[in-house]
Design an enzyme around this catalytic site. Sequence first.
Site, PDB file in Angstrom:
ATOM      1  N   ASP A   1      -1.339   2.585  -9.162  1.00 37.07           N
ATOM      2  CA  ASP A   1      -0.135   2.272  -8.397  1.00 37.07           C
ATOM      3  C   ASP A   1       0.790   3.485  -8.513  1.00 37.07           C
ATOM      4  O   ASP A   1       0.551   4.417  -9.291  1.00 37.07           O
ATOM      5  CB  ASP A   1       0.524   0.972  -8.875  1.00 37.07           C
TER       6      ASP A   1
HETATM    7  C1  NOJ Z   1       4.154   0.421  -5.230  1.00 35.83           C
HETATM    8  C2  NOJ Z   1       3.600  -0.951  -4.964  1.00 35.83           C
HETATM    9  O1  NOJ Z   1       3.474  -1.676  -6.161  1.00 35.83           O
HETATM   10  C3  NOJ Z   1       2.251  -0.911  -4.263  1.00 35.83           C
HETATM   11  O2  NOJ Z   1       1.860  -2.212  -3.970  1.00 35.83           O
HETATM   12  C4  NOJ Z   1       2.332  -0.048  -3.041  1.00 35.83           C
HETATM   13  O3  NOJ Z   1       1.138  -0.083  -2.335  1.00 35.83           O
HETATM   14  C5  NOJ Z   1       2.689   1.356  -3.487  1.00 35.83           C
HETATM   15  N1  NOJ Z   1       4.005   1.334  -4.119  1.00 35.83           N
HETATM   16  C6  NOJ Z   1       2.704   2.345  -2.328  1.00 35.83           C
HETATM   17  O4  NOJ Z   1       3.773   2.131  -1.512  1.00 35.83           O
END
Ligand code: NOJ
Length: 764
Positions: free
Chosen positions: A294
């Site tokens: 993430d």
């Molecule tokens: C953080 C989020 O937790 C995740 O779900 C997302 O895909 C990413 N940012 C990218 O934006």
Amino acid sequence: MKSSARLLIFLVFLVFIFSSQTRFDLNKRKTRIDAKVDSLLSLMTLEEKIGQMNQYNGFWDVTGPVPQSGASEKKYEHLKKGWVGSMLNVRGAEEVRKVQEIAVKESRLGIPLLIGFDVIHGYKTLSPIPLAEAASWDLEAIKRSAENAALEASAAGINWTFAPMVDISRDARWGRVMEGAGEDPFLGAQIARARVQGFQGNDLSEKHTIAACAKHLAGYGFAEGGRDYNTVDIGNSTLYNIVFPPFKAAQEAGVRTFMNAFNELNGVPATGSEWLQRDILKKKWGFTGFIVSDWGSIAEMINHGRASNGKEAAAIALQAGSDMDMESYLYVEHLTTLVKEGKVEASLIDDAARRILKVKYELGLFEDPYRYCDKKREDSIIGNDQIREMVLDMAKKSIVLLKNDKNLLPLKKQGLHIGVIGALANDKDSPLGSWRIAAEDSSAISVLEALKDYRASNTITYAKGADLYTNKTSFTNQVKINQNDKSGFSEALKVAKSSDVVIMVLGEVGYQSGEARSRTRLGLPGVQQQLLEAVFQVNSNIILILNNGRPLAITWADKHIPSIVEAWQLGSQSGNAIAEVLYGDYNPSGKLPVSFPRSVGQVPVYYNYKNTGRPSEPAPDVVFWSHYIDEENTPLYPFGYGLSYTEFTYENLQLQVKKSKIEDPLIEASVKVVNTGEYDGKEVVQLYIRDRHASITRPVKELKGFELVSLKKGESQTISFQLDSNTLGFYDNNYEFVVEPGIFDLFIGGSSDTTLATSFEITQ
Ligand code: NOJ
């Protein structure tokens, strides 16, 4: 043999030949891809392989090709060196073409980029938030919605979505409850499968399909206190039986990527968990795609207290099986040195790079890196009629009728003075929810607009009542809720007094749920509760439309307001969908995918809880049982609950056999569902079981089957379900799937609180 029988055999033969041919072609393609990946890998330097494992956020200034200085300049340099495998948040056919051109034309090996984006519920034309879509229980519609999203996103240059989020959550305080499919692993697994199939289709190399990403492995929805990113500490039984099933279903549906999670799980940050990523996902489940971290989660292991610096964090994440680094910059910075120092094995780099390259081949990016970069296609697809129709259809299916006591609904089409009250009634932004980076702000159809334009001749008078929020909201800033200003109340009361019926649209701003939007209060934000009560004093004929990204605790409203419609955040066509339901041109059939609490103190409240050792229905005045002294145990609205304008009754629940052998158990249940009301309608027929005694205690009810049936007024249908070892068993604490002998209860009905039951036995 009759000629019709011969024809049938011939057709079956043709289908067999065709499907074996397709399987054969797919296998051939797979082998070809493996060979291509191997030969490409043999040409790559260590740095280039690590580059494939590096993902950067977009830096491209859409107004010009020159990247700004600083971090973006570095990203640009890395792109030219072939040190970037993927970019996120670059969008638009032309913009994507520009970055793709740098990778393809300026880097040594010209490896195209994966272009990732959060296509969570649509790209530019938005469908309802995922939690709302889950309320449809309509797997075909959910699949089509993901297909639709893939179609629009792929036209804008995107080839990879960070969806579906398959995290189960039982906590309405958690802001990301809006992004999942609710609280149930069985429903969650079916929806995960439908969404993956929708995004990816049968062939990833088609132009209109994109790679999906099941996220966030794992346990993210169980953040303590519902506070986003917080610690997760849960037992094996919950992890294996509640959290894992939707992830496993996504893997079985062929999802090409997974995302790990920000949270730690039982003491180990998910990003650094070898057990989760290598042992479970890659080895036990046989996942052949790749895992992306993430955003910055590799670096976050330093804050978690797992790694002491970036270099160590990179080594831990790689060892754990995290293949791609989203925006931590740590793989590209440290992995080469780590390999050279002998601290990480080069074979782990090869494995990660191989997985990533494979997905690029599968997407057809090596055949044509610009396959998603056709401006004409983009112009003809984005927001076209078909896409708009599709999101409207999904929005109608997502609405849940919670209450309709005085039959205020459906509304007559003429002769009514309708008062419309509430800031959200006239809000074109909030129905878009919070995951809508590519959508135009304030582009949704509001309830007020839709009612005014509706093919009906009632009079509509609007009063805001009060502002809901007082600042400009956005994905990155905190929304400020109006807590005091009631200056619009008197105008609202005037409108209410002179109306036959009052439609109040209340709830949450779009940006009050989603990432980092946890709440400790679950009532109507700001002065809305006061507004509701004030209006009720002058006119009790209220239809309350809720707009929200999470379950709300609306106990007062449930007690006093005759009609309540759960309309979530329904996306671009929100108002139109709501108006069709209000006027009865669409009969609501949604069912809650998550329990609604009576108060925050009950959270987590969910239907598949376990019994305690104490009596569940004690005698009056007994105190020593598991309960609250100031609130009931039951939720306000249970999982699976939802009304229709018509009525359904269930009769004749039958089992074909009452006993079945454990080696190959098969239980068949049937029930007759009758539409006894005044309208045609749809009903979600739900089957639950309870394994009365087991080596690991089982929930009081577990959903194990459902079917969405359409019944005309007066019509009936017998619905059958089959239960086998897959549905009768569970995971023990060693993650072994077991079916145990004993008595099971079986329940069928239109909600998880159904009492229509029978029982059967699984014998040795
Ligand atoms: C953080 C989020 O937790 C995740 O779900 C997302 O895909 C990413 N940012 C990218 O934006």
